[in-house]
Design a protein around this motif. Structure first.
Motif, short mmCIF file in Angstrom:
data_model
loop_
_atom_site.label_atom_id
_atom_site.label_comp_id
_atom_site.label_asym_id
_atom_site.label_seq_id
_atom_site.Cartn_x
_atom_site.Cartn_y
_atom_site.Cartn_z
N PRO A 194 0.81 -1.23 0.00
CA PRO A 194 0.00 0.00 0.00
C PRO A 194 0.84 1.27 0.00
N GLU A 228 -8.21 -1.35 -3.52
CA GLU A 228 -8.08 -1.06 -2.10
C GLU A 228 -9.07 0.02 -1.68
N GLU A 291 -8.57 -4.25 2.33
CA GLU A 291 -7.81 -3.42 3.27
C GLU A 291 -6.78 -4.33 3.93
#
Length: 292
Positions: A194, A228, A291
């Motif tokens: 991420p 995401e 997530e």
């Protein structure tokens, strides 16, 4: 049209099915028609355009009803002639609708239009080199991507969609449908952290394709674009862009991401410069987000 030829005991069933199909066609036509009206509303005047379109439709329906009364009266109970006239006029109607759709400029990015733009871009860029790859001939430079009008002329309306874009790319689907194992998800998280520098909010993962698609690329693995939380339209297009490259070139998802890292910003700028709307997309991405 065919109900007089049906035995009286089946009249109600046939008439009910005919009305059901007519209702489905009307509902589908209404949704499609308002999408066209929206594409023509360049100054937030969709109400005016809808009013003109509907009034023209009513006028044409009344005129065609009067013409139908005259034609049916002249043909009488000659059912072969009636059916020949009906299917002939229906064919002309469908051909006119298809031709009218080719005159409408849709400037939003759906899967087919994005695939057409990406394919043009891919054919003019060099792939990311790997240890096993050979040096390809240097492609010619691409100065601009096609405009919405040019792409609309190339869109397929009647031909099955897998002829013009890849249905084995899945965006925003629930993890339960992907067939990905915990090990696959851990590998995707490691390959697409991420916090990576590009800031893109997606990860790519693959699973084997179950069957070969007619006219498609069924032997290549399916590519899952795991969006995401907080992913926007640009993230969806970038993930789809990378997945298209992976399916087209046979590259791994890591190689496809390196290709996107190198080329997507240029592609996105050229898309905007060509007059495409990028404030929202219509890639049919599912609502599910991951997530880590």
């Amino acid at each position: 049209l065919a109900t007089p030829m049906i035995p009286p005991s089946y009249f109600l069933a046939v008439a009910s099915v005919a009305n059901l199909l007519k209702g489905i066609a009307a509902m589908t036509g209404t949704a499609t028609r308002h999408t066209i009206y929206k594409s023509l509303a360049l100054q937030e005047n969709q109400g005016d355009i809808a009013t003109k379109g509907e009034s023209q439709g009513v006028t044409c329906k009344l005129a065609s009803l009067a013409l139908g009364v005259v034609v049916s009266s002249s043909l009488g109970q000659n059912y072969p002639a009636l059916f020949a006239t009906y299917f002939g006029l229906a064919g002309i109607h469908l051909a006119a609708n298809i031709q009218s759709l080719r005159c409408v400029h849709f400037s939003t990015l759906n899967r087919q239009r994005t695939a057409i733009l990406a394919e043009d871009f891919f054919s003019h860029t060099s792939p990311i080199q790997t240890a096993s790859s050979t040096t390809p001939p240097k492609p010619s430079a691409l100065s601009a991507l096609p405009s919405p009008y040019a792409v609309n002329q190339r869109e397929q309306i009647m031909i099955p969609p897998w002829r013009t874009h890849d249905p084995q790319i899945h965006l925003g689907e629930p993890l339960s449908r992907t067939g990905l194992t915990p090990a696959d998800l851990a590998a995707a998280k490691a390959a697409f952290p991420p916090s990576r520098g590009s800031g893109a909010r997606y990860a790519l993962a693959t699973t084997p394709a179950p069957t070969r698609l007619v006219g498609g690329r069924g032997d290549a693995p399916k590519v899952h674009v795991l969006l995401e939380r907080g992913a926007g339209g640009e993230d969806e297009v970038r993930g789809y862009f990378a997945a298209l490259w992976a399916r087209r070139s046979g590259a791994s998802v890591a190689e496809a991401e390196r290709y996107a890292e190198k080329n997507f910003k240029k592609f996105w700028k050229m898309v905007n410069d060509a007059g495409w709307r990028t404030d929202f997309t219509q890639l049919a991405a599912g609502p599910y987000r991951v997530e880590w």
